[in-house]
Design a protein around this motif. Structure first.
Motif, short mmCIF file in Angstrom:
data_model
loop_
_atom_site.label_atom_id
_atom_site.label_comp_id
_atom_site.label_asym_id
_atom_site.label_seq_id
_atom_site.Cartn_x
_atom_site.Cartn_y
_atom_site.Cartn_z
N LYS A 1 3.45 -13.54 4.73
CA LYS A 1 2.49 -13.62 3.62
C LYS A 1 2.23 -12.25 3.03
N CYS A 2 2.07 -11.25 3.89
CA CYS A 2 1.85 -9.88 3.39
C CYS A 2 3.07 -9.37 2.64
N GLU B 1 -6.70 -9.70 -7.27
CA GLU B 1 -6.56 -10.92 -6.46
C GLU B 1 -5.58 -10.69 -5.31
N GLU C 1 -7.18 -8.67 -2.48
CA GLU C 1 -8.04 -9.49 -1.62
C GLU C 1 -7.20 -10.37 -0.70
N GLU C 2 -6.16 -10.94 -1.26
CA GLU C 2 -5.29 -11.82 -0.46
C GLU C 2 -4.60 -11.02 0.65
N TYR C 3 -4.12 -9.84 0.30
CA TYR C 3 -3.45 -8.99 1.29
C TYR C 3 -4.42 -8.62 2.41
N ARG C 4 -5.61 -8.20 2.03
CA ARG C 4 -6.60 -7.80 3.05
C ARG C 4 -6.92 -8.95 4.00
N LYS C 5 -6.94 -10.15 3.47
CA LYS C 5 -7.21 -11.32 4.30
C LYS C 5 -6.11 -11.51 5.35
N TYR C 6 -4.88 -11.32 4.96
CA TYR C 6 -3.76 -11.54 5.87
C TYR C 6 -3.33 -10.29 6.64
N SER C 7 -3.83 -9.13 6.24
CA SER C 7 -3.38 -7.89 6.91
C SER C 7 -3.83 -7.83 8.36
#
Length: 148
Positions: A81-82, A122, A125-131
């Motif tokens: 995902k990242c 966006e 935020e998505e990256y931070r969620k999956y990082s």
């Protein structure tokens, strides 16, 4: 120990490992590092810049040079995902940097549309969620640098 303290320790370990790699490289520079070491340094650079300001900050501070290595490291870690997210961000930036060959990195935002800037936010935020998935993989990096 709380999850955030463990992640902070993992981040500190990554910083120490990258520092040791760069010190060892010395005057020869990043290009003299092994491919795996370059990937690890690129991942560290990505993570550091994401904390400072996201993809725009990463790419405006020379992230284009680190992109391929960071993506390859994410792929090796299984952080699909990242890897997908950083590729989407790179495609937005590439439109500017490939379209205008002499755009100074700090001027990239000037050439992005409002929609592109919103999309980058966006993706941040998505990256931070999956990082956090990346940080869960970090202990394995310290056991064997050659595994990356």
């Amino acid at each position: 120990m709380t999850s955030s303290k463990i992640q902070d320790q993992e981040w500190d370990q990554l910083k120490e490992l990258v520092s040791a790699i760069l010190i060892h490289a010395g005057a020869t520079g990043r290009t003299q590092l092994t491919e795996n070491e370059q990937d690890l340094v690129a991942l560290w650079k990505l993570e550091k810049e994401m904390q400072r300001g996201g993809f725009l900050h990463f790419f405006c501070s020379g992230g284009n040079a680190y992109f391929a290595h960071a993506k390859r490291c994410l792929d090796k870690l299984g952080a699909k995902k990242c890897a997908r997210i950083i590729t989407a961000a790179f495609q937005i930036i590439a439109r500017v940097t490939k379209g205008f060959l002499n755009v100074p990195l700090n001027e990239i935002p000037v050439y992005l549309s409002e929609e592109e800037l919103e999309r980058l936010n966006e993706l941040d935020e998505e990256y931070r969620k999956y990082s956090m998935d990346i940080r869960k993989q970090l202990p394995g990096l310290f056991e064997s640098r050659s595994a990356i």
